[in-house]
Design a protein around this motif. Structure first.
Motif, mmCIF file in Angstrom:
data_model
loop_
_atom_site.group_PDB
_atom_site.id
_atom_site.type_symbol
_atom_site.label_atom_id
_atom_site.label_comp_id
_atom_site.label_asym_id
_atom_site.label_seq_id
_atom_site.Cartn_x
_atom_site.Cartn_y
_atom_site.Cartn_z
ATOM 1 N N PRO A 175 -3.091 -12.353 161.579
ATOM 2 C CA PRO A 175 -2.083 -12.393 160.837
ATOM 3 C C PRO A 175 -1.456 -10.920 161.242
ATOM 4 O O PRO A 175 -2.038 -9.576 161.382
ATOM 5 C CB PRO A 175 -1.945 -12.846 159.553
ATOM 6 C CG PRO A 175 -3.422 -13.313 159.693
ATOM 7 C CD PRO A 175 -4.454 -13.083 160.879
ATOM 8 N N PRO A 176 0.083 -10.496 161.193
ATOM 9 C CA PRO A 176 0.583 -9.296 161.231
ATOM 10 C C PRO A 176 0.243 -8.007 160.140
ATOM 11 O O PRO A 176 0.317 -7.110 160.130
ATOM 12 C CB PRO A 176 2.022 -10.111 161.624
ATOM 13 C CG PRO A 176 1.877 -10.958 160.908
ATOM 14 C CD PRO A 176 0.839 -11.557 161.147
ATOM 15 N N GLN A 177 -0.186 -8.889 158.501
ATOM 16 C CA GLN A 177 0.037 -7.767 157.596
ATOM 17 C C GLN A 177 -1.303 -7.384 157.761
ATOM 18 O O GLN A 177 -2.293 -6.311 157.243
ATOM 19 C CB GLN A 177 -0.322 -8.891 156.118
ATOM 20 C CG GLN A 177 -0.761 -9.990 156.218
ATOM 21 C CD GLN A 177 -0.984 -11.842 156.675
ATOM 22 O OE1 GLN A 177 0.506 -11.368 158.022
ATOM 23 N NE2 GLN A 177 -1.362 -12.551 156.607
ATOM 24 N N ASN A 178 -2.700 -7.544 158.992
ATOM 25 C CA ASN A 178 -3.776 -7.370 158.574
ATOM 26 C C ASN A 178 -3.967 -5.625 159.637
ATOM 27 O O ASN A 178 -3.072 -5.651 160.059
ATOM 28 C CB ASN A 178 -4.969 -8.676 160.135
ATOM 29 C CG ASN A 178 -5.353 -9.243 158.445
ATOM 30 O OD1 ASN A 178 -4.500 -10.007 157.536
ATOM 31 N ND2 ASN A 178 -6.590 -9.466 159.343
ATOM 32 N N LYS A 179 -4.585 -5.116 158.968
ATOM 33 C CA LYS A 179 -4.505 -3.519 159.652
ATOM 34 C C LYS A 179 -5.693 -4.685 160.680
ATOM 35 O O LYS A 179 -6.901 -3.997 160.523
ATOM 36 C CB LYS A 179 -5.175 -2.385 158.464
ATOM 37 C CG LYS A 179 -5.355 -1.888 159.506
ATOM 38 C CD LYS A 179 -4.670 -0.437 159.830
ATOM 39 C CE LYS A 179 -3.315 0.141 158.899
ATOM 40 N NZ LYS A 179 -2.443 0.843 159.454
ATOM 41 N N THR A 180 -5.785 -4.042 162.204
ATOM 42 C CA THR A 180 -6.424 -4.425 163.154
ATOM 43 C C THR A 180 -6.528 -2.715 164.282
ATOM 44 O O THR A 180 -5.882 -2.576 164.460
ATOM 45 C CB THR A 180 -6.096 -5.174 163.989
ATOM 46 O OG1 THR A 180 -5.238 -5.259 164.922
ATOM 47 C CG2 THR A 180 -5.792 -6.196 163.276
#
Length: 253
Positions: free
Chosen positions: A65-70
């Motif tokens: 998901p875009p809110q995850n820091k990856t």
């Protein structure tokens, strides 16, 4: 009269614009920061040391998901290849603060770091959890901050499972790959690592064992306690050793 005409014509000549070139370079740097989290890729770096950061969750075959820091493994692989090919880069400093992530992607990154011909040093700042453990031990020398932690636990799987016996066998083989890689690239005995991996009751929901900085060194998982300064100092020492081995009077392997 001709001189005055030539001077007037020269005054009317437009000065080549410089701003677009500056804007182009600034745009390229901004794009690099957005895409890779770096101000420069190895090809453009002026330093002989390339710093590679692995933060957040390691993203593998599935987009998180875009809110995850990856950290996307498809971004790290070309950076590692470029650093290996660039003659200006003499060593790599890998900074880790990760919660883990995709097992195959993490192992792929760890294998690439271990296969580099140039000196490598990893520094665990904050956390090097789960599949971050193989990445932390993949380098020639590893450091961990005293306040940092590493979580060691069995491989887990979420979602729909089709064919339980086959899936269990696959997970078991994958787990053995992780154990073999970690014990091969560190000083921790296999029995000790498995004991930490399967030990329950240490954390909420019995997900594994949290190992602090001092304990990670005591178990032989990490080489030493230290941060950026110690990491760079050790890396420069490894670079100097490699230079001396490549000189005419040195010993080559």
């Amino acid at each position: 009269m001709n001189k005055e005409s030539d001077k007037a014509a020269a005054d009317q000549e437009e000065i080549p614009p410089v701003q677009p070139e500056v804007d182009k370079k600034a745009s390229a740097v901004t794009e690099t920061i957005e895409q890779l989290g770096q101000t420069a890729v190895p090809v453009q770096g002026e330093s002989n040391v390339y710093c590679l950061t692995i933060i957040g969750q390691i993203e593998g075959h599935l987009v998180l998901p875009p809110q995850n820091k990856t950290t996307k493994y498809e971004h790290l692989i070309p950076q590692l290849v470029a650093a290996e090919q660039n003659h200006r880069i003499e060593g790599l400093l890998i900074i880790l603060n990760t919660v883990g992530g995709d097992v195959e992607a993490g192992l792929a990154i760890a294998e690439m770091i271990a296969s580099l011909s140039k000196p490598t040093v990893t520094v665990v700042i904050g956390g090097g959890h789960s599949i971050g453990v193989p990445i932390a031990v993949a380098s020639d020398y590893s450091f961990i901050a005293e306040s940092a932690t590493m979580t060691i636990h069995p491989i887990r799987m979420t979602g729909l499972v089709i064919g339980v016996p086959q899936t269990f066998e696959y997970i078991e083989k994958m787990q053995e790959r992780v154990v073999r890689f970690v014990t091969t690239h560190s000083r921790i005995p296999e029995e000790t690592f498995k004991e930490l991996m399967f030990k329950t009751g240490e954390l909420n929901r019995d997900i594994g064992t949290a190992v602090g900085g001092n304990d990670a060194v005591k178990y032989g998982l990490i080489d030493d306690i230290g941060g950026i300064g110690e990491g760079l100092g050790k890396l420069n020492s490894l670079i100097e050793s490699r230079r001396s081995m490549r000189t005419p009077g040195g010993i080559t392997q």
